[in-house]
Scaffold this motif. Structure first.
Motif, mmCIF file in Angstrom:
data_model
loop_
_atom_site.group_PDB
_atom_site.id
_atom_site.type_symbol
_atom_site.label_atom_id
_atom_site.label_comp_id
_atom_site.label_asym_id
_atom_site.label_seq_id
_atom_site.Cartn_x
_atom_site.Cartn_y
_atom_site.Cartn_z
ATOM 1 N N PHE A 147 -93.641 55.826 68.764
ATOM 2 C CA PHE A 147 -94.612 55.437 67.744
ATOM 3 C C PHE A 147 -94.023 54.333 66.889
ATOM 4 O O PHE A 147 -92.845 54.367 66.533
ATOM 5 C CB PHE A 147 -94.998 56.635 66.862
ATOM 6 C CG PHE A 147 -95.662 57.757 67.605
ATOM 7 C CD1 PHE A 147 -96.936 57.597 68.135
ATOM 8 C CD2 PHE A 147 -95.011 58.971 67.790
ATOM 9 C CE1 PHE A 147 -97.551 58.625 68.833
ATOM 10 C CE2 PHE A 147 -95.612 60.003 68.480
ATOM 11 C CZ PHE A 147 -96.892 59.829 69.008
ATOM 12 N N GLN A 148 -94.854 53.360 66.565
ATOM 13 C CA GLN A 148 -94.433 52.284 65.683
ATOM 14 C C GLN A 148 -95.651 51.735 64.943
ATOM 15 O O GLN A 148 -96.797 52.014 65.300
ATOM 16 C CB GLN A 148 -93.741 51.166 66.482
ATOM 17 C CG GLN A 148 -94.579 50.611 67.615
ATOM 18 C CD GLN A 148 -93.789 49.651 68.501
ATOM 19 O OE1 GLN A 148 -93.929 48.438 68.387
ATOM 20 N NE2 GLN A 148 -92.962 50.215 69.379
ATOM 21 N N VAL A 149 -95.402 50.947 63.910
ATOM 22 C CA VAL A 149 -96.481 50.392 63.092
ATOM 23 C C VAL A 149 -96.971 49.081 63.696
ATOM 24 O O VAL A 149 -96.182 48.274 64.201
ATOM 25 C CB VAL A 149 -96.000 50.167 61.642
ATOM 26 C CG1 VAL A 149 -97.105 49.544 60.797
ATOM 27 C CG2 VAL A 149 -95.541 51.488 61.026
ATOM 28 N N ALA A 150 -98.301 48.886 63.673
ATOM 29 C CA ALA A 150 -98.895 47.651 64.186
ATOM 30 C C ALA A 150 -99.988 47.192 63.234
ATOM 31 O O ALA A 150 -100.528 47.978 62.446
ATOM 32 C CB ALA A 150 -99.472 47.891 65.580
ATOM 33 N N ASP A 151 -100.322 45.908 63.301
ATOM 34 C CA ASP A 151 -101.379 45.349 62.455
ATOM 35 C C ASP A 151 -102.746 45.589 63.090
ATOM 36 O O ASP A 151 -102.884 45.692 64.315
ATOM 37 C CB ASP A 151 -101.177 43.845 62.267
ATOM 38 C CG ASP A 151 -99.940 43.525 61.454
ATOM 39 O OD1 ASP A 151 -99.643 44.282 60.509
ATOM 40 O OD2 ASP A 151 -99.260 42.522 61.772
ATOM 41 N N ASN A 152 -103.768 45.649 62.239
ATOM 42 C CA ASN A 152 -105.144 45.723 62.708
ATOM 43 C C ASN A 152 -105.595 44.313 63.081
ATOM 44 O O ASN A 152 -106.043 43.546 62.235
ATOM 45 C CB ASN A 152 -106.045 46.307 61.617
ATOM 46 C CG ASN A 152 -107.524 46.230 61.984
ATOM 47 O OD1 ASN A 152 -107.882 46.088 63.158
ATOM 48 N ND2 ASN A 152 -108.389 46.313 60.980
ATOM 49 N N THR A 153 -105.447 43.983 64.352
ATOM 50 C CA THR A 153 -105.831 42.650 64.835
ATOM 51 C C THR A 153 -107.138 42.689 65.625
ATOM 52 O O THR A 153 -107.489 41.711 66.295
ATOM 53 C CB THR A 153 -104.727 42.077 65.738
ATOM 54 O OG1 THR A 153 -104.527 42.969 66.866
ATOM 55 C CG2 THR A 153 -103.418 41.927 64.988
ATOM 56 N N PHE A 154 -107.848 43.807 65.531
ATOM 57 C CA PHE A 154 -109.029 44.008 66.368
ATOM 58 C C PHE A 154 -110.348 43.841 65.614
ATOM 59 O O PHE A 154 -111.417 44.003 66.194
ATOM 60 C CB PHE A 154 -108.990 45.411 66.992
ATOM 61 C CG PHE A 154 -107.752 45.668 67.798
ATOM 62 C CD1 PHE A 154 -107.621 45.163 69.082
ATOM 63 C CD2 PHE A 154 -106.691 46.395 67.264
ATOM 64 C CE1 PHE A 154 -106.473 45.391 69.824
ATOM 65 C CE2 PHE A 154 -105.544 46.641 67.999
ATOM 66 C CZ PHE A 154 -105.434 46.131 69.280
#
Length: 374
Positions: A147-154
């Motif tokens: 698990f890791q943090v990601a940006d909302n690019t959607f």
């Protein structure tokens, strides 16, 4: 049903193994039995035209559990149980890919994401506090952080700006997977026979054989293996409850930028792209009692919620149409671990997949073959 001499002799005589259910678990069980018993007569009974339940009706997630799901499960399971459960799911996905090949299931390793609505900020913060701990706990399974943090690019709206990414998660084409499984079962040197449209109503272990009573006919087999998942309670006193999952899919959407699998609300909602369409399902938490059923169908309260999520969160500002709606029946219970056990000397079961059939069905079917083939 009146049987002819030919029907009885060709399809229902001297059956070594009878498997009830032609879903992922049942077909995987048949493949494993064929490897260890190449000359055995294996018969699968399936009550539907297609595999009933969830195997041809699921969302096609090759997943092992979102972070919120794992944290929730840790309230009722030990850490060792969670590690083993995730390991079994992960190994089951790899077994499915190994058996059928990625092209045979159209596997796409695009990763999975957990999406949090704005009002779920406290839940997101709780996940952030526990992420390192869970990554360390599951390190022996994946060999890397899961698990890791990601940006909302959607382009999602009404959600927090950060998502939780599971790089190891993927998606498959459910129909292609089941077609590949059926094709492989049928092309063995000693093909496994499948009879559709036959419902097993009762059975009796007679010691040296098992009597099966169906809605069509009665016959005997040497060993009986139950792989009916959400319908298992009808054939034995098993702690399995049916859980209906309602699903919809849109028509093609122009310039769709969503790619991957997505979880919301501790896994009660899930969506993904299917090419340039969006498939969205879930919502049984809105009516737990009503969705504890073996009846297929949709309800207004859940379908309205799914459409609202499409309009306001997943596809804000985009025009879309609903192309299809359907439902599937899962098998759930107080524990997430599948029930793999002998019910009598010649009868065994592999049921209660907890909505993780794609991940754990291959593993459960293989273990059921070992248990019932002894």
């Amino acid at each position: 049903m009146e049987l002819s001499y030919w029907e009885l002799k060709t399809w229902l005589s001297e059956i070594d193994f009878c498997i009830v259910g032609s879903g992922i678990t049942g077909l995987s069980c048949a493949l494993a039995l064929r490897e260890t018993h190449p000359k055995a007569r294996i018969l699968i009974l399936e009550k539907g035209v297609f595999p009933q339940g969830a195997s041809t009706k699921n969302a096609g997630f090759a997943c092992f559990g979102s972070l919120t799901e794992i944290l929730s499960d840790l309230q009722t399971h030990t850490e060792d149980e969670i590690v083993q459960l995730v390991c079994d799911r992960w190994n089951g996905i790899q077994l499915l890919r190994q058996r059928l090949g990625d092209s045979g299931i159209d596997y796409k390793g695009w990763g999975g994401y957990e999406v949090f609505l704005r009002e779920e900020a406290s839940l997101y913060e709780a996940c952030m506090e526990q992420m390192d701990r869970i990554n360390q706990l599951l390190l022996p399974v994946f060999g890397a952080a899961c698990f890791q943090v990601a940006d909302n690019t959607f382009g999602f709206e009404r959600v927090l700006p950060k998502l939780i990414l599971s790089p190891q998660e993927g998606q498959i084409d459910t129909g292609r997977m089941m077609h590949s499984l059926l094709e492989r079962v049928g092309r063995q040197p000693n093909p496994v026979r499948i009879l559709n449209g036959v419902t097993v109503e009762a059975y009796e272990d007679l010691g040296n054989k098992v009597l099966l009573k169906t809605d069509q006919f009665e016959f005997y087999c040497r060993r009986l293996l139950l792989a009916t998942n959400g319908f298992a309670a009808s054939l034995g006193d098993l702690p399995v409850k049916p859980a209906r999952a309602q699903v919809l899919v849109t028509s093609p959407i122009k310039d769709l930028h969503v790619k991957g699998t997505f979880h919301m609300d501790a896994g009660y909602y899930y969506f993904r792209n299917v090419g340039d369409r969006i498939l969205l399902g879930g919502g049984r938490n809105l009516d737990p009692e009503g969705e504890t059923t073996t009846a297929f169908g949709q309800t207004g309260v859940i379908q309205n919620r799914l459409e609202t999520l499409l309009e306001e969160v997943i596809l804000p500002g985009k025009e879309f149409e609903i192309a299809q709606r359907w439902s599937g029946i899962m098998g759930v219970g107080a524990q997430k671990k599948p029930i793999l056990k002998k019910l009598s000397g010649n009868v065994a079961c592999g049921v209660r997949l907890g909505g993780m059939g794609i991940a754990i069905g291959s593993h459960t079917g293989t273990e059921l073959a070992k248990l019932g083939g002894q």
